[in-house]
Design an enzyme around this catalytic site. Structure first.
Site, PDB file in Angstrom:
ATOM      1  CB  CYS A 166      11.971  14.740   1.135  1.00  0.00           C
ATOM      2  SG  CYS A 166      12.493  15.012   2.817  1.00  0.00           S
ATOM      3  NE  ARG A 225       7.286  16.082  -2.820  1.00  0.00           N
ATOM      4  CZ  ARG A 225       6.452  15.072  -3.082  1.00  0.00           C
ATOM      5  NH1 ARG A 225       5.627  15.182  -4.092  1.00  0.00           N
ATOM      6  NH2 ARG A 225       6.444  13.984  -2.362  1.00  0.00           N
ATOM      7  CD1 TRP A 272       9.935  21.013   5.121  1.00  0.00           C
ATOM      8  CD2 TRP A 272       9.143  19.106   5.970  1.00  0.00           C
ATOM      9  NE1 TRP A 272       9.042  21.336   6.101  1.00  0.00           N
ATOM     10  CE2 TRP A 272       8.535  20.190   6.641  1.00  0.00           C
ATOM     11  CE3 TRP A 272       8.799  17.817   6.330  1.00  0.00           C
ATOM     12  CZ2 TRP A 272       7.601  20.017   7.647  1.00  0.00           C
ATOM     13  CZ3 TRP A 272       7.862  17.631   7.337  1.00  0.00           C
ATOM     14  CH2 TRP A 272       7.290  18.709   7.984  1.00  0.00           C
ATOM     15  CG  ASN A 297       9.182  11.894   0.935  1.00  0.00           C
ATOM     16  OD1 ASN A 297       9.257  12.544   1.981  1.00  0.00           O
ATOM     17  ND2 ASN A 297       8.056  11.757   0.266  1.00  0.00           N
ATOM     18  N   GLY A 298      10.587  10.379   3.817  1.00  0.00           N
ATOM     19  CA  GLY A 298       9.875   9.645   4.875  1.00  0.00           C
ATOM     20  C   GLY A 298      10.660   9.712   6.171  1.00  0.00           C
ATOM     21  CD  GLU A 344      -8.648  27.422   4.674  1.00  0.00           C
ATOM     22  OE1 GLU A 344      -8.284  26.593   5.528  1.00  0.00           O
ATOM     23  OE2 GLU A 344      -8.017  27.678   3.639  1.00  0.00           O
ATOM     24  CE  LYS A 374      -4.741  28.638   2.866  1.00  0.00           C
ATOM     25  NZ  LYS A 374      -5.352  27.490   3.448  1.00  0.00           N
ATOM     26  CD  GLU A 406      -1.331  27.387   5.218  1.00  0.00           C
ATOM     27  OE1 GLU A 406      -0.622  26.374   5.275  1.00  0.00           O
ATOM     28  OE2 GLU A 406      -2.454  27.383   4.707  1.00  0.00           O
ATOM     29  CG  HIS A 465     -18.042  30.722  26.666  1.00  0.00           C
ATOM     30  ND1 HIS A 465     -18.884  30.585  27.741  1.00  0.00           N
ATOM     31  CD2 HIS A 465     -18.862  30.946  25.593  1.00  0.00           C
ATOM     32  CE1 HIS A 465     -20.144  30.682  27.346  1.00  0.00           C
ATOM     33  NE2 HIS A 465     -20.162  30.901  26.060  1.00  0.00           N
ATOM     34  CE  LYS A 472      -0.600  22.027  -2.239  1.00  0.00           C
ATOM     35  NZ  LYS A 472      -1.526  23.090  -1.765  1.00  0.00           N
TER      36      LYS A 472
HETATM   37  C1  AGP Z   1      -3.518  24.164   3.873  1.00  0.00           C
HETATM   38  O1  AGP Z   1      -3.300  25.496   3.427  1.00  0.00           O
HETATM   39  C2  AGP Z   1      -2.264  23.533   4.412  1.00  0.00           C
HETATM   40  N1  AGP Z   1      -1.244  23.562   3.449  1.00  0.00           N
HETATM   41  C3  AGP Z   1      -2.500  22.177   5.037  1.00  0.00           C
HETATM   42  O2  AGP Z   1      -3.327  22.387   6.156  1.00  0.00           O
HETATM   43  C4  AGP Z   1      -3.188  21.107   4.153  1.00  0.00           C
HETATM   44  O3  AGP Z   1      -4.537  21.465   3.929  1.00  0.00           O
HETATM   45  C5  AGP Z   1      -3.161  19.774   4.913  1.00  0.00           C
HETATM   46  O4  AGP Z   1      -1.824  19.413   5.106  1.00  0.00           O
HETATM   47  C6  AGP Z   1      -3.900  18.642   4.186  1.00  0.00           C
HETATM   48  O5  AGP Z   1      -3.265  18.374   2.961  1.00  0.00           O
HETATM   49  P1  AGP Z   1      -4.033  17.419   1.913  1.00  0.00           P
HETATM   50  O6  AGP Z   1      -5.312  18.127   1.561  1.00  0.00           O
HETATM   51  O7  AGP Z   1      -3.098  17.272   0.762  1.00  0.00           O
HETATM   52  O8  AGP Z   1      -4.310  16.122   2.610  1.00  0.00           O
END
Ligand code: AGP
Length: 607
Positions: free
Chosen positions: A2, A27, A74, A98-99, A479, A483, A486, A502, A602
């Site tokens: 949030c 975010r 969020w 937020n939390g 990675e 990408k 997500e 395997h 984010k």
């Molecule tokens: C990456 O594309 C994602 N948005 C997510 O995995 C991100 O890398 C992860 O939440 C870690 O965030 P940070 O680097 O701000 O700690």
């Protein structure tokens, strides 16, 4: 995660609150709202969806108040509806949060036992009722808030406004970030400096446990023990201009394109190209004396840590333990006092990574943080900051932060190896010169954009896509899969190429795309064998390789993407570009919300 804001202003705040919330959109959120104190009465406007919906509701209202709070939600407790959107009210109290309050069910039951009937499913409304109940017992706003915070378990950043108090805002943080902005006869509160950028660059970051009482001309700060304290006034670089898309369609596209520049900027902080030497910040220990390194992070940052493991173990000949922070924080890893841990985080606010950092410190470890936000909580709680210079990363999918993290980690690995004497000055020179070529090579890799866009369109309708890599390119497969999944919502998994036999090879069927990340290095031929095994079972191979690899094995593939020839040492940084572009174009083709994908935030400041 949030976003929260508050303004104690000298002019109407409604649209300024929305402006601040717009800077927090990156975010991720699914509803938004603002509240103001109009003629002594609390009023609010809330809407599910994006800020456009909130603006449409606001257009029908004439809010002239100069004090208000705002929120992008969020959803954690309760579905994203208008009723569950913040700000939440209870009697004289308006609050944004937020939390996550972990004991909110118990607190809710105690309120209901007193006949109080919450109107929403949220933990936040419960906090408003608790504060309001104490106001009703005659406590001041400050005392009511302080007493309420003592009852809460979990993480929070609050901004609180009170009916009848038009020159008062109270902010508090525990586990979620909160900053104060200093204006001219105005004061502000926000989740981060970017939210405050339209109003001020003079910022005070609250520490965990802090509570701040603001009037338009004063700031009074209390620490976790309730003692008055002060925190430094800082000048932030998060200007309003830095969060502009420019002429790009998405922040993610802009940030992918910025990588040659920001990798170069980050390198310049750690590599001296005049003498071809690595120059790290002063470390609180002698690297030569270490016999093990712990690395922990989440998501993309974790994959950067996996790459670092290969670099450090191969160059410095020291074992490296890498783990996702959400596991590491609970597995009670036996760490040696005086040892060294690296945490990696773009935002510097990820709850799991912060908790892992605190575990390492509790075990007497020296902790360095590879972070992109030097004022962040993780940065402030680490012993050393190894800063990335990616600039604000707005797109939820991490791109430029990842390649900048790798740049810092590569420099660290070289420095580690030199300290331990496992490489000599000539090898350091060679590696530094190799890194010096990165900006040019990244530009060349980006030049494949239109070809990669065509490849993306060909695989965008797949139900499942596998990514394969070997050795130091295995994390790149992970990675690349992250990408893609997500931002395009296609199911994608990364595998070590040698692991396919395997079990996962059972997933291969006619037309299943398999993205193979294979520079022409020492493991290339083995990876080609894996590639042929899956091609023989109908897989559509998308080979990402260099010019030599494309020449030798790029004919009998579904598609081949060739990046410039490079030293294997920098392949993880260079090959990030094609996997980022592949995901980006697939998402654009499918029409998803590239910068704010569904369900994602984010920075994940909750567990
Ligand atoms: C990456 O594309 C994602 N948005 C997510 O995995 C991100 O890398 C992860 O939440 C870690 O965030 P940070 O680097 O701000 O700690």
């Amino acid at each position: 995660m949030c976003g929260i804001v508050g303004i104690l202003g000298r002019e109407p705040v409604a649209m300024r609150l929305v402006e601040a919330l717009r800077r927090l959109e990156y975010r991720g959120y699914d509803s938004a709202g603002i509240a103001v104190l109009e003629d002594g009465t609390l009023k609010r406007v809330r809407a599910p969806g994006k800020l456009g919906q909130l603006m449409a509701c606001l257009a029908e209202r004439e809010l002239k108040s100069t004090i208000g709070i705002g929120h992008t939600r969020w959803a954690t407790h309760g579905v994203p509806t208008e009723n569950n959107a913040h700000p939440h009210f209870a009697g004289r109290v308006a609050i944004v949060h937020n939390g996550i309050i972990e004991n909110f069910k118990t607190l809710r039951a105690s309120l209901e036992a007193e006949g109080i009937r919450p109107e929403t499913d949220t933990d936040t409304e419960i906090v408003a009722h608790l504060i309001n109940r104490r106001l009703g017992q005659g406590l001041s706003p400050l005392d009511a808030v302080q007493k309420t915070l003592e009852e809460l378990e979990g993480a929070f950043a609050f901004v609180i406004m009170f009916e009848g108090e038009d020159d008062l805002l109270i902010g508090a943080r525990r586990g979620s970030p909160l900053a104060v902005g200093h204006g001219e006869g105005e004061m502000y509160l926000g989740s981060d400096a970017i939210a405050l950028a339209p109003f001020t660059s003079r910022v005070t970051y609250l520490e965990d446990g802090d509570l701040v009482v603001l009037t338009r001309n004063s700031l009074t700060l209390y620490d976790e023990q309730g003692r008055q304290t002060v925190r430094p006034l800082q000048f932030t670089q998060a200007s309003a201009l830095l969060v502009d898309k420019g002429n790009y369609r998405h922040f993610m596209a802009k940030e992918i394109a910025e990588q040659p520049a920001v990798v170069g900027h980050t390198m310049a902080e750690y590599l001296d190209f005049n003498v071809n030497r690595v120059t790290l910040p002063e470390l609180p220990l002698d690297l030569a004396g270490l016999d093990r390194i712990t690395i922990t992070a989440c998501g993309t940052a974790y994959y950067a840590g996996m790459v670092a493991k290969y670099w450090i173990e191969q160059l410095a000949r020291i074992p490296v333990d890498v783990d996702v922070a959400s596991e590491f924080r609970y597995r009670e890893a036996p760490l040696k006092k005086g040892g060294f841990a690296l945490v990696i985080s773009q935002s510097g606010e990820t709850a799991d990574t912060l908790a892992a950092l605190r575990y390492c410190k509790s075990m007497g470890q020296h902790v360095a943080a590879v972070v992109n936000v030097p004022e962040s909580t993780i940065a402030r709680e680490s012993d050393v900051i190894l800063r990335t210079y990616a600039g604000p990363e707005i797109g939820v999918a991490s791109t430029k932060a990842f390649t900048c993290q790798l740049t810092v980690l590569a420099a660290f690995a070289i420095a580690m190896a030199r300290a331990r004497g496992t490489i000599d000055g000539d090898e350091e020179t060679r590696l530094v010169q190799t890194m010096n070529r990165l900006p040019r090579l990244l530009v060349q890799a980006l030049s494949q954009d239109s070809h990669i866009e065509e490849v993306a369109k060909k695989i965008a309708h797949a139900r499942d896509i596998l990514y394969l890599g070997r050795g130091i390119n295995y994390p790149t497969a992970l990675e690349g899969a992250l990408k893609l999944k997500e931002i395009s919502y296609i199911h994608a998994e990364g595998y070590a190429a040698g692991e396919l036999k395997h079990g996962p090879i059972a997933l291969i069927d006619e037309g299943v795309p398999v993205v193979v990340i294979a520079p022409r290095d020492g493991l290339f031929d083995k990876t080609v064998s894996n590639m042929e095994e899956v091609a023989a079972r109908g897989a559509h191979i998308v080979l990402i390789t260099d010019e030599e690899g494309a020449r030798d094995h790029g004919q009998n593939t579904f598609e081949t993407i060739a990046v410039p020839m490079s030293d294997p040492f920098i392949a993880p940084i260079l090959y990030a570009i094609p996997v980022q572009l592949l995901a980006y174009h697939a998402a654009v083709f499918l029409g998803t919300d590239v910068d704010q994908p569904r369900n994602l935030a984010k920075s994940v400041t909750v567990e």
